[in-house]
Design a protein around this motif. Structure first.
Motif, short mmCIF file in Angstrom:
data_model
loop_
_atom_site.label_atom_id
_atom_site.label_comp_id
_atom_site.label_asym_id
_atom_site.label_seq_id
_atom_site.Cartn_x
_atom_site.Cartn_y
_atom_site.Cartn_z
N ASN A 171 0.83 -1.20 0.00
CA ASN A 171 0.00 0.00 0.00
C ASN A 171 0.88 1.26 0.00
N HIS A 177 -3.17 5.57 -4.68
CA HIS A 177 -4.45 5.46 -3.97
C HIS A 177 -4.70 6.69 -3.08
N HIS A 182 -7.95 8.92 0.13
CA HIS A 182 -7.84 9.90 1.22
C HIS A 182 -8.38 11.28 0.86
N ASP A 319 -6.89 3.63 5.15
CA ASP A 319 -6.11 2.54 4.55
C ASP A 319 -6.49 1.22 5.21
FE LIG Z 1 -3.17 5.44 2.22
#
Ligand SMILES: [Fe+2]
Ligand code: FES
Length: 374
Positions: A171, A177, A182, A319
């Motif tokens: 990640n 991402h 976010h 996350d």
């Molecule tokens: Fe993240």
């Protein structure tokens, strides 16, 4: 199965070992949590007891060689040692048995018994241990240069996640991402957040990982569907979150250097996923800054304790909610946006310190490296 980048996907997911990279130092627990009573921790699938006795910190395998009781259920009877809670076999911090209480002071047993001792160190208010089969390098070898400046103010905490460490470290590599997952976080609330982007990477100067940078576009017109994202009048702050870049270091942690939001102190943050076992991860987060004056120090403390740690928690929880339900069960379909994940798997495979007992991992068929954009 091959994807468009020429990567053998099934093979590549195995390049990150399920229980983590052995032969590295790992952060285990806050120093303040190990006092008079021994404490049990699990790391890379190994059970360890931490204890303080006679002014020394010890870390031993948490299994008594006598009949398998947990040494963490024992206590200190003699300075500098830990005694098992079942029959009193007693060990020093090097793992040598120095007494077998129930067999009396004249017992000839102790010199014949030894248990595993782990190299330990205390830094930044945290206990670190070297987990592996090789001779340990100094702890500094496994820390990033950014955090070694003296006089730093450090905040750190551990949190346990229900997932494999592999999803967490990947990640970090997969930083695209950030602008998607976010964008609704309080931390990015006033930022103009890009719609999409791409990543590029290069090796770190010290050869212990990769540095990843992104480039991005603010909007996208998705044919037949419309524009994304919708305009948000309250977003006025020009976000540098994707463009500023960060480092991914062995054995799998991220280092981000940036300015504290709004206060503008240079800060370094570290997130280190420590494998507990195959499906649990102890996430170590460290936030470090070097305020020059007392006033700056105080401001930073108020800012961190009062505001920032809560924003950071909210951000990281976004996350966590995804990663805890992610699975390696089925083959992945990797694409152009996954170049950094692919490169991280490849780099980690190449850099890993393999001990003599480590299982053989087949070499990784790599994606073509993508140059970092200027
Ligand atoms: Fe993240
Ligand atoms: S099991 Fe530990 S002393 Fe017997």
């Amino acid at each position: 199965m091959n994807d468009e980048l020429g990567l053998d996907v099934a093979q590549d997911t195995r390049s990150l070992p399920e229980l983590g990279h052995r032969n590295y130092w790992y952060p285990l627990i806050e120093s303040s949590r190990v006092g008079q009573k021994p404490v049990a921790v699990r790391v890379l699938g190994e059970d360890i007891v931490l204890f303080r006795s006679g002014g020394k910190l010890g870390a031993l395998a948490d299994r008594c060689p006598h009949r398998g009781a947990r040494l963490s259920d024992g206590r200190t009877l003699f300075p500098g040692t830990l005694s098992c809670g079942y029959h009193g076999w007693t060990f020093n911090s090097e793992g040598r048995c120095v007494a077998a209480v129930l067999e009396g002071p004249e017992s000839r047993l102790p010199p014949k018994v030894h248990t595993r001792a782990y190299p330990v160190a205390e830094r930044f208010g945290t206990i670190w241990a070297f987990i592996g089969d090789q001779d340990p390098p100094p702890l500094d070898e496994d820390l990033p240069p950014e955090i070694k400046k003296p006089g730093a103010v450090i905040y750190s905490y551990f949190e346990e996640w229900d997932c494999t460490w592999r999803n967490v470290t990947e990640n970090f590599a997969d930083s695209l991402h950030t602008i998607y997952v976010h964008r609704g976080s309080l931390l990015m609330l006033f930022d103009k957040v890009p719609a999409w982007g791409s990543l590029a990477f290069k090796p770190l100067p010290d050869g212990k990982g990769i540095s990843i940078k992104g480039s991005s576009s603010m909007t996208g017109d998705y044919r037949g569907l419309g524009k994304y994202p919708a305009r948000s009048w309250w977003r006025f702050h020009a976000s540098k979150k994707l463009a500023s870049g960060y480092d991914l270091r062995m054995p799998g942690y991220i280092v981000i250097t940036r300015a504290t939001p709004w206060l503008n102190f240079p800060t370094v943050s570290l997130q280190w996923p420590v494998p507990v076992d195959s499906n649990r991860t102890s996430m170590y987060t460290m936030w470090l800054t070097n305020p020059g004056t007392f006033r700056e120090r105080l401001l930073h403390r108020l800012w961190y304790v009062g505001v920032f740690q809560h924003l950071l928690h909210g951000f990281v929880d976004q996350d966590r909610r995804i990663i805890e339900h992610q699975t390696y069960r089925d083959p992945e379909k990797l694409s152009a946006s996954d170049v950094a994940v692919i490169q991280w798997r490849r780099t980690a495979y190449q850099l890993a310190r393999r001990g003599p007992e480590a299982p053989e991992v087949p070499p990784v068929a790599g994606a073509k490296p993508v140059p970092v954009e200027a």
